[in-house]
Write a protein that holds these residues in place. Structure first.
Motif, PDB file in Angstrom:
ATOM      1  N   GLY A 105      91.781 -13.387  93.289  1.00 49.17           N
ATOM      2  CA  GLY A 105      92.244 -14.531  92.508  1.00 49.17           C
ATOM      3  C   GLY A 105      91.531 -14.627  91.168  1.00 49.17           C
ATOM      4  O   GLY A 105      92.151 -14.872  90.129  1.00 49.17           O
ATOM      5  N   TYR A 106      90.214 -14.419  91.197  1.00 53.43           N
ATOM      6  CA  TYR A 106      89.448 -14.459  89.952  1.00 53.43           C
ATOM      7  C   TYR A 106      89.908 -13.359  89.001  1.00 53.43           C
ATOM      8  O   TYR A 106      89.965 -13.558  87.790  1.00 53.43           O
ATOM      9  CB  TYR A 106      87.948 -14.312  90.230  1.00 53.43           C
ATOM     10  CG  TYR A 106      87.276 -15.606  90.624  1.00 53.43           C
ATOM     11  CD1 TYR A 106      86.929 -16.559  89.661  1.00 53.43           C
ATOM     12  CD2 TYR A 106      86.995 -15.884  91.960  1.00 53.43           C
ATOM     13  CE1 TYR A 106      86.309 -17.739  90.019  1.00 53.43           C
ATOM     14  CE2 TYR A 106      86.374 -17.069  92.325  1.00 53.43           C
ATOM     15  CZ  TYR A 106      86.042 -17.997  91.350  1.00 53.43           C
ATOM     16  OH  TYR A 106      85.436 -19.169  91.705  1.00 53.43           O
ATOM     17  N   ARG A 111      92.315 -11.957  84.062  1.00 52.10           N
ATOM     18  CA  ARG A 111      93.270 -11.095  83.359  1.00 52.10           C
ATOM     19  C   ARG A 111      94.186 -11.929  82.467  1.00 52.10           C
ATOM     20  O   ARG A 111      94.468 -11.560  81.323  1.00 52.10           O
ATOM     21  CB  ARG A 111      94.096 -10.312  84.378  1.00 52.10           C
ATOM     22  CG  ARG A 111      95.144  -9.436  83.743  1.00 52.10           C
ATOM     23  CD  ARG A 111      95.951  -8.714  84.792  1.00 52.10           C
ATOM     24  NE  ARG A 111      97.112  -8.088  84.186  1.00 52.10           N
ATOM     25  CZ  ARG A 111      98.190  -7.725  84.835  1.00 52.10           C
ATOM     26  NH1 ARG A 111      98.268  -7.892  86.147  1.00 52.10           N
ATOM     27  NH2 ARG A 111      99.193  -7.179  84.207  1.00 52.10           N
ATOM     28  N   LEU A 112      94.607 -13.088  82.976  1.00 53.04           N
ATOM     29  CA  LEU A 112      95.446 -13.992  82.184  1.00 53.04           C
ATOM     30  C   LEU A 112      94.699 -14.438  80.931  1.00 53.04           C
ATOM     31  O   LEU A 112      95.247 -14.438  79.827  1.00 53.04           O
ATOM     32  CB  LEU A 112      95.869 -15.200  83.012  1.00 53.04           C
ATOM     33  CG  LEU A 112      96.662 -16.266  82.260  1.00 53.04           C
ATOM     34  CD1 LEU A 112      98.065 -15.749  81.953  1.00 53.04           C
ATOM     35  CD2 LEU A 112      96.737 -17.545  83.046  1.00 53.04           C
ATOM     36  N   ILE A 113      93.436 -14.800  81.087  1.00 55.73           N
ATOM     37  CA  ILE A 113      92.633 -15.254  79.943  1.00 55.73           C
ATOM     38  C   ILE A 113      92.521 -14.147  78.897  1.00 55.73           C
ATOM     39  O   ILE A 113      92.663 -14.388  77.698  1.00 55.73           O
ATOM     40  CB  ILE A 113      91.242 -15.724  80.424  1.00 55.73           C
ATOM     41  CG1 ILE A 113      91.381 -17.013  81.237  1.00 55.73           C
ATOM     42  CG2 ILE A 113      90.301 -15.921  79.254  1.00 55.73           C
ATOM     43  CD1 ILE A 113      90.128 -17.427  81.963  1.00 55.73           C
ATOM     44  N   THR A 131      91.179 -25.099  98.060  1.00 55.33           N
ATOM     45  CA  THR A 131      91.818 -23.785  98.193  1.00 55.33           C
ATOM     46  C   THR A 131      92.482 -23.350  96.897  1.00 55.33           C
ATOM     47  O   THR A 131      93.240 -22.388  96.883  1.00 55.33           O
ATOM     48  CB  THR A 131      92.871 -23.818  99.312  1.00 55.33           C
ATOM     49  OG1 THR A 131      93.857 -24.788  98.978  1.00 55.33           O
ATOM     50  CG2 THR A 131      92.235 -24.143 100.649  1.00 55.33           C
ATOM     51  N   THR A 132      92.217 -24.063  95.808  1.00 54.26           N
ATOM     52  CA  THR A 132      92.856 -23.758  94.529  1.00 54.26           C
ATOM     53  C   THR A 132      91.814 -23.301  93.512  1.00 54.26           C
ATOM     54  O   THR A 132      90.769 -23.920  93.354  1.00 54.26           O
ATOM     55  CB  THR A 132      93.587 -25.004  93.987  1.00 54.26           C
ATOM     56  OG1 THR A 132      94.488 -25.469  94.978  1.00 54.26           O
ATOM     57  CG2 THR A 132      94.360 -24.674  92.735  1.00 54.26           C
ATOM     58  N   LEU A 133      92.151 -22.236  92.827  1.00 51.09           N
ATOM     59  CA  LEU A 133      91.341 -21.723  91.726  1.00 51.09           C
ATOM     60  C   LEU A 133      92.093 -22.056  90.446  1.00 51.09           C
ATOM     61  O   LEU A 133      93.288 -21.765  90.343  1.00 51.09           O
ATOM     62  CB  LEU A 133      91.187 -20.205  91.870  1.00 51.09           C
ATOM     63  CG  LEU A 133      90.536 -19.455  90.718  1.00 51.09           C
ATOM     64  CD1 LEU A 133      89.060 -19.814  90.640  1.00 51.09           C
ATOM     65  CD2 LEU A 133      90.705 -17.967  90.909  1.00 51.09           C
ATOM     66  N   HIS A 134      91.442 -22.701  89.511  1.00 52.97           N
ATOM     67  CA  HIS A 134      92.154 -23.025  88.278  1.00 52.97           C
ATOM     68  C   HIS A 134      91.256 -22.941  87.057  1.00 52.97           C
ATOM     69  O   HIS A 134      90.038 -23.035  87.149  1.00 52.97           O
ATOM     70  CB  HIS A 134      92.824 -24.405  88.346  1.00 52.97           C
ATOM     71  CG  HIS A 134      91.862 -25.541  88.444  1.00 52.97           C
ATOM     72  ND1 HIS A 134      91.306 -26.125  87.360  1.00 52.97           N
ATOM     73  CD2 HIS A 134      91.366 -26.212  89.505  1.00 52.97           C
ATOM     74  CE1 HIS A 134      90.511 -27.107  87.736  1.00 52.97           C
ATOM     75  NE2 HIS A 134      90.529 -27.175  89.038  1.00 52.97           N
TER      76      HIS A 134
END
Length: 173
Positions: A105-106, A111-113, A131-134
């Motif tokens: 997830g990280y 990668r998006l950043i 349970t959310t990474l943001h």
């Protein structure tokens, strides 16, 4: 001037004595129509609100098993939102056993950043909440400076005659 004299002068002119700055020493007052004063004040307040930019947070959701095409589509949406001056919240929800592989997830969020690059600045680095990474991305100053819709150049129609002859560009050696 004494308040009594100012009030007498205002009544002679059939106007009102309006207190402009009550905190000043001595308080500042004006002789004018109070209804007109309220109208102009309301008008200036509306103009100030019209020029304000309301910042909206748009969310782009990912999953750990996101496919390449879906990733590119959501990345393009995030770039478009940033270009419009909105903030973007990139979130990734882990389901079930995916929590054991948070590093995947990280990798997606980081990668998006990196892919967004100059279009946005990272306001909050990726972090877990339940349970959310943001992560939250804000538009960069360069993206805000670019106007939203650029004027398209006028293209002559097929029936229009050219007024000036077109000369080819000189060849470079």
């Amino acid at each position: 001037m004494a308040p009594f004299d100012a009030l007498k002068m205002a009544r002679e002119r059939s106007l009102d004595l309006v207190e402009i700055s009550p905190n000043a020493v001595p308080p500042v007052c004006k002789i004018q129509d109070y209804g007109k004063f309220l109208y102009e004040k309301d008008k200036s307040d509306r103009a100030a609100r019209k020029k304000q930019k309301v910042i909206v947070i748009k969310e782009v959701k990912f999953s750990v098993t996101v496919d390449e095409h879906d990733y590119q589509t959501k990345k393009n949406q995030a770039v478009r939102f940033l270009g419009e001056g909105d903030k973007v919240k990139a979130s990734l929800r882990f389901k079930g056993r995916q929590m054991a592989h948070r590093d995947l997830g990280y990798k997606i969020i980081n990668r998006l950043i990196l892919d967004i690059g100059d279009a946005g600045l990272v306001e909050f680095m990726p972090r877990m909440e339940g349970t959310t990474l943001h992560a939250i991305l804000a538009p960069s100053k360069k993206a805000e400076a670019v106007p939203k819709k650029a004027a398209t150049p006028a293209v002559p129609s097929a029936n229009a005659k050219a007024t000036e002859p077109v000369t080819p560009a000189p060849a470079q050696a």
